[in-house]
Design a protein around this motif. Structure first.
Motif, PDB file in Angstrom:
ATOM      1  N   TRP A  57      39.908  48.732 -24.661  1.00 37.21           N
ATOM      2  CA  TRP A  57      41.161  48.744 -23.907  1.00 37.21           C
ATOM      3  C   TRP A  57      42.176  47.804 -24.551  1.00 37.21           C
ATOM      4  O   TRP A  57      43.341  48.146 -24.681  1.00 37.21           O
ATOM      5  N   ASN A  58      41.751  46.627 -24.959  1.00 36.03           N
ATOM      6  CA  ASN A  58      42.675  45.676 -25.574  1.00 36.03           C
ATOM      7  C   ASN A  58      43.277  46.214 -26.863  1.00 36.03           C
ATOM      8  O   ASN A  58      44.452  45.969 -27.154  1.00 36.03           O
ATOM      9  N   GLU A  59      42.488  46.953 -27.636  1.00 37.91           N
ATOM     10  CA  GLU A  59      43.025  47.578 -28.859  1.00 37.91           C
ATOM     11  C   GLU A  59      44.106  48.597 -28.505  1.00 37.91           C
ATOM     12  O   GLU A  59      45.156  48.641 -29.138  1.00 37.91           O
ATOM     13  N   PHE A  60      43.838  49.409 -27.482  1.00 40.14           N
ATOM     14  CA  PHE A  60      44.845  50.382 -27.040  1.00 40.14           C
ATOM     15  C   PHE A  60      46.082  49.657 -26.516  1.00 40.14           C
ATOM     16  O   PHE A  60      47.212  49.994 -26.874  1.00 40.14           O
ATOM     17  N   ALA A  61      45.866  48.664 -25.677  1.00 35.72           N
ATOM     18  CA  ALA A  61      46.982  47.945 -25.048  1.00 35.72           C
ATOM     19  C   ALA A  61      47.850  47.235 -26.081  1.00 35.72           C
ATOM     20  O   ALA A  61      49.070  47.170 -25.921  1.00 35.72           O
ATOM     21  N   SER A  62      47.243  46.734 -27.141  1.00 32.50           N
ATOM     22  CA  SER A  62      48.039  46.028 -28.152  1.00 32.50           C
ATOM     23  C   SER A  62      48.927  46.981 -28.939  1.00 32.50           C
ATOM     24  O   SER A  62      49.988  46.585 -29.417  1.00 32.50           O
ATOM     25  N   THR A  63      48.541  48.243 -29.050  1.00 34.99           N
ATOM     26  CA  THR A  63      49.386  49.217 -29.749  1.00 34.99           C
ATOM     27  C   THR A  63      50.325  49.945 -28.796  1.00 34.99           C
ATOM     28  O   THR A  63      51.221  50.653 -29.254  1.00 34.99           O
ATOM     29  N   HIS A  64      50.131  49.792 -27.493  1.00 34.84           N
ATOM     30  CA  HIS A  64      50.984  50.423 -26.481  1.00 34.84           C
ATOM     31  C   HIS A  64      51.346  49.396 -25.411  1.00 34.84           C
ATOM     32  O   HIS A  64      50.968  49.534 -24.240  1.00 34.84           O
ATOM     33  N   PRO A  65      52.078  48.344 -25.777  1.00 31.74           N
ATOM     34  CA  PRO A  65      52.337  47.256 -24.824  1.00 31.74           C
ATOM     35  C   PRO A  65      53.147  47.672 -23.599  1.00 31.74           C
ATOM     36  O   PRO A  65      52.961  47.116 -22.517  1.00 31.74           O
ATOM     37  N   LYS A  66      54.038  48.648 -23.744  1.00 31.58           N
ATOM     38  CA  LYS A  66      54.844  49.069 -22.596  1.00 31.58           C
ATOM     39  C   LYS A  66      53.957  49.712 -21.526  1.00 31.58           C
ATOM     40  O   LYS A  66      54.081  49.401 -20.338  1.00 31.58           O
ATOM     41  N   VAL A  67      53.057  50.586 -21.970  1.00 32.02           N
ATOM     42  CA  VAL A  67      52.141  51.233 -21.025  1.00 32.02           C
ATOM     43  C   VAL A  67      51.237  50.185 -20.384  1.00 32.02           C
ATOM     44  O   VAL A  67      51.021  50.186 -19.167  1.00 32.02           O
TER      45      VAL A  67
END
Length: 120
Positions: A57-67
């Motif tokens: 999740w953190n990997e996804f969140a770091s590439t999609h900070p707005k979401v």
């Protein structure tokens, strides 16, 4: 007989007094007293968090900070299929990792947190 009972009491007392201290979860980080209410802040117990899911999740969140920020501010969006359709990258992530979506929905605070605002 008297000696054995004295020995048992001598062993039992330290254990009885230590048990509440052992049972406490996490280290106390601080307390806030407001009137007659005291709030105690303790470190989270992370033993039940799946670190592999959290890392993904953190990997996804770091590439999609707005979401990630929107989910942090409104965790109900985690289970909102209409929101996932508006953000296809999130929909794809949740389709590939339904277990992460389920874990996030059950305990959003483990995955999404509102970052501190400037000056906090």
């Amino acid at each position: 007989m008297k000696r054995i009972s004295t020995l048992l009491i001598a062993l039992a007392l330290p254990v009885a007094f230590a048990a509440p201290a052992i049972a406490q979860d996490g280290k106390t980080l601080g307390t806030v007293v407001n009137g007659n209410t005291t709030t105690v802040f303790k470190a989270a117990d992370s033993r039940d968090i799946d670190t592999h899911k959290l890392k993904m999740w953190n990997e996804f969140a770091s590439t999609h900070p707005k979401v990630a920020s929107q989910l942090a501010n409104k965790p109900a969006l985690i289970t909102d299929d209409a929101y996932a359709k508006k953000h296809p990258e999130l929909g794809t992530f949740f389709s590939a990792h339904p277990d992460i979506r389920q874990a996030m929905a059950a305990n959003p605070g483990n995955y999404v947190a509102i970052p501190p605002r400037p000056g906090e």
